[in-house]
Design a protein around this motif. Structure first.
Motif, PDB file in Angstrom:
ATOM      1  N   ARG A 119       0.862  -1.180   0.000  1.00  0.00           N
ATOM      2  CA  ARG A 119       0.000   0.000   0.000  1.00  0.00           C
ATOM      3  C   ARG A 119       0.899   1.230   0.000  1.00  0.00           C
ATOM      4  NH1 ARG A 119      -2.813  -3.239  -1.909  1.00  0.00           N
ATOM      5  NH2 ARG A 119      -4.370  -4.423  -0.770  1.00  0.00           N
ATOM      6  N   THR A 166      -5.451   2.425  -4.743  1.00  0.00           N
ATOM      7  CA  THR A 166      -5.446   1.912  -3.374  1.00  0.00           C
ATOM      8  C   THR A 166      -6.833   1.388  -3.006  1.00  0.00           C
ATOM      9  OG1 THR A 166      -3.766   3.530  -2.731  1.00  0.00           O
ATOM     10  CG2 THR A 166      -5.015   2.492  -0.956  1.00  0.00           C
ATOM     11  N   VAL A 224      -7.741   2.150   4.576  1.00  0.00           N
ATOM     12  CA  VAL A 224      -7.005   1.321   3.621  1.00  0.00           C
ATOM     13  C   VAL A 224      -7.239  -0.139   3.961  1.00  0.00           C
ATOM     14  CG1 VAL A 224      -4.713   0.701   2.778  1.00  0.00           C
ATOM     15  CG2 VAL A 224      -5.254   3.086   3.270  1.00  0.00           C
TER      16      VAL A 224
END
Length: 165
Positions: free
Chosen positions: A27, A85, A145
């Motif tokens: 990430r 993402t 995330v």
């Protein structure tokens, strides 16, 4: 001339697949305070207002030099997610778009915004996993995330290993 056997080819294929998997699971973020440098967002040590990053990574995520990177904690408001993402929506309790809570999406763009009467920040344009849902813009406090994407059969148990953003 050298001829390689099937074992060599399988080994090379395995190395390629492992490298690609590592690349896609990383990430990547940028820090508002550090300009154009790229960092890896780590899935552990995250709190409500801070998170852990490692880097700067440079532009080549495959051939990184770990000895030249540092791991440190930053304020979550310093993060800027990159296009591509994967995120999960959360925290919309009194909103008309509360139905987005728990939905998985991918960042397709972002923009800075300034509101003189409220906080300023980043809004992300999201494309949802559910193709029947329209893309929308959400503020940075409404996304987290996702580090491990759930299998299709896991249904709504999608909150595995994620950090607040």
């Amino acid at each position: 001339r050298r001829a390689h056997g099937i074992d060599y080819l399988l080994n090379q294929t395995t190395l390629y697949v492992e490298s690609a998997l590592k690349f896609y699971k990383t990430r990547v973020v940028r820090l508002k305070s550090r300009g154009n440098e790229q960092f890896e967002l780590l899935p552990y040590g995250a709190g409500d207002t801070t998170c852990v990053v490692k880097g700067p990574t440079g532009d080549d995520l495959i051939n990184r030099i770990p000895e030249e990177e540092e791991t440190f904690t930053i304020d979550i408001d310093d993060l800027l997610l990159q296009i591509g993402t994967p995120v999960i929506c959360h925290g919309m309790e009194k909103s008309k778009i509360q139905y987005l809570n728990g939905k998985i999406a991918v960042v397709v763009s972002w923009e800075s915004w300034i509101n003189p009467n409220k906080e300023s920040g980043i809004r992300y344009e999201l494309r949802f996993e559910d193709k029947n849902m329209k893309q929308c813009m959400l503020g940075e406090k409404f996304v987290r995330v996702v580090f491990d994407l759930p299998d299709k059969e896991e249904g709504d148990h999608r909150r595995k290993k994620m950090t607040r953003l």
